[in-house]
Motif scaffolding. Structure first.
Motif, PDB file in Angstrom:
ATOM      1  N   ALA A 181       0.714  -1.235   0.042  1.00 14.98           N
ATOM      2  CA  ALA A 181      -0.003  -0.050  -0.051  1.00 14.98           C
ATOM      3  C   ALA A 181       0.652   1.307   0.058  1.00 14.98           C
ATOM      4  O   ALA A 181       1.839   1.258   0.723  1.00 14.98           O
ATOM      5  N   LEU A 182       0.519   2.082  -0.788  1.00 19.53           N
ATOM      6  CA  LEU A 182       1.241   3.480  -1.097  1.00 19.53           C
ATOM      7  C   LEU A 182       0.674   4.417   0.185  1.00 19.53           C
ATOM      8  O   LEU A 182      -0.482   4.693   0.171  1.00 19.53           O
ATOM      9  N   PRO A 183       1.525   5.002   1.001  1.00 22.44           N
ATOM     10  CA  PRO A 183       1.184   6.079   1.780  1.00 22.44           C
ATOM     11  C   PRO A 183       0.172   7.264   1.125  1.00 22.44           C
ATOM     12  O   PRO A 183       0.694   7.438  -0.025  1.00 22.44           O
ATOM     13  N   LEU A 184      -0.623   8.185   1.602  1.00 23.00           N
ATOM     14  CA  LEU A 184      -1.091   9.370   1.128  1.00 23.00           C
ATOM     15  C   LEU A 184      -0.300  10.152   0.817  1.00 23.00           C
ATOM     16  O   LEU A 184      -0.267  10.824  -0.251  1.00 23.00           O
ATOM     17  N   SER A 185       0.910  10.009   1.523  1.00 20.82           N
ATOM     18  CA  SER A 185       2.026  11.322   0.970  1.00 20.82           C
ATOM     19  C   SER A 185       2.355  10.787  -0.234  1.00 20.82           C
ATOM     20  O   SER A 185       2.819  11.994  -1.108  1.00 20.82           O
ATOM     21  N   GLN A 186       2.571   9.762  -0.806  1.00 18.30           N
ATOM     22  CA  GLN A 186       3.296   9.451  -1.974  1.00 18.30           C
ATOM     23  C   GLN A 186       1.998   9.758  -3.147  1.00 18.30           C
ATOM     24  O   GLN A 186       2.577  10.363  -4.143  1.00 18.30           O
ATOM     25  N   LEU A 187       0.917   9.572  -2.897  1.00 17.36           N
ATOM     26  CA  LEU A 187      -0.042   9.852  -3.742  1.00 17.36           C
ATOM     27  C   LEU A 187      -0.427  11.048  -3.906  1.00 17.36           C
ATOM     28  O   LEU A 187      -0.665  11.618  -4.930  1.00 17.36           O
ATOM     29  N   GLN A 188      -0.326  11.904  -2.931  1.00 15.43           N
ATOM     30  CA  GLN A 188      -0.460  13.421  -2.888  1.00 15.43           C
ATOM     31  C   GLN A 188       0.836  13.994  -4.056  1.00 15.43           C
ATOM     32  O   GLN A 188       0.436  15.120  -4.314  1.00 15.43           O
ATOM     33  N   GLU A 189       1.949  13.475  -4.054  1.00 10.47           N
ATOM     34  CA  GLU A 189       3.026  13.776  -4.944  1.00 10.47           C
ATOM     35  C   GLU A 189       2.546  13.667  -6.452  1.00 10.47           C
ATOM     36  O   GLU A 189       2.824  14.380  -7.342  1.00 10.47           O
ATOM     37  N   HIS A 190       1.714  12.450  -6.443  1.00 12.77           N
ATOM     38  CA  HIS A 190       1.169  12.526  -8.027  1.00 12.77           C
ATOM     39  C   HIS A 190       0.067  13.323  -8.296  1.00 12.77           C
ATOM     40  O   HIS A 190      -0.273  13.620  -9.259  1.00 12.77           O
TER      41      HIS A 190
END
Length: 258
Positions: A181-190
């Motif tokens: 699972a990707l943390p939200l912080s990484q998804l926010q980068e995209h």
């Protein structure tokens, strides 16, 4: 030293204005809270806790930061050390709740929806494994006058209507196994303008169906439960809500392979 003082000053300002923060300020406050707690901990400090650190940090932010915004005190000084103390108290409360739950010792698992009876062990929601037999799934669906195909079609229709970032939050964050699972912080980068914590909360991503927020029916997933599936958001319907979320996750994960 100066950098820490400025950071704590900004934290105090945001904390005391929680009842009137805009979206970008909520995102900033979440970043401060996330950073402070992950700087202190690499994993939950109490061994008996069953979920991952990220899950507890996110739920802490929802339940103890966002949902208590109406109780903000104008002149309260808040430091990063205070956040750690607040978080520790929250974890102690969670530990008490988890040890009182039926099936606490690993025997709650995600419902299996495999046609051949093979059990599925996807992780989401409560962060534990919930083992429903195929017969139990069918009995639950029949009780609510739902079929497997109806539920799957509804989940697919709901997922297809979501924006791309919302689909990614489900496929890569909520529904993926913890190890992937990707943390939200990484998804926010995209997706910096859309995959914010505030927006994710509005989507309805939550890591425990046992303690749904009072306004959960206003979220995207909450509306799907109540408007499309005609399900009430209460503990009596926990099994069918869990099955519905599992089906949605299967649809979301399938989208990754499409």
């Amino acid at each position: 030293m100066t950098k820490t003082i400025i950071s704590d000053g900004r934290l105090t300002a945001l904390w005391n204005r929680r009842s009137e923060l805009n979206q970008s300020e909520w995102t900033e406050l979440y970043g401060i809270v996330w950073g402070a707690l992950h700087q202190r901990y690499k994993k939950p400090p109490f061994k008996m806790l069953s979920d991952e650190l990220d899950d507890y940090v996110q739920n802490f932010f929802i339940q103890k930061v966002m949902q208590t915004s109406g109780n903000a005190i104008d002149d309260r000084e808040v430091s990063r050390n205070n956040l750690v103390g607040f978080f520790n108290n929250y974890l102690k409360d969670q530990l008490k709740k988890e040890t009182r739950q039926p099936g606490h010792l690993k025997n709650e698992a995600n419902p299996s929806l495999d046609e051949d009876g093979a059990e599925s062990t996807q992780h989401f929601g409560d962060g534990r494994e919930f083992n429903f037999s195929p017969d139990e799934v069918e009995e639950t669906l029949a009780h609510y006058q739902l079929t497997r195909s109806q539920l799957t079609d509804s989940a697919r229709s709901f997922f297809d209507r979501l924006q791309e970032w919302q689909q990614q939050v489900l496929s890569r964050h909520l529904c993926s196994e913890f190890a992937y699972a990707l943390p939200l912080s990484q998804l926010q980068e995209h997706y910096p303008k859309t995959a914010t914590y505030y927006k994710v909360k509005q989507l309805g991503v939550i890591h425990s169906l046992r303690t749904l927020p009072e306004d959960y029916e206003k979220t995207e997933i909450g509306r799907w439960f109540t408007k499309q599936l005609n399900l009430k958001l209460d503990l009596d319907n926990y099994a069918i809500l869990l099955i519905a979320l599992q089906v949605l996750c299967l649809v979301a994960l399938h989208a990754l392979d499409a």
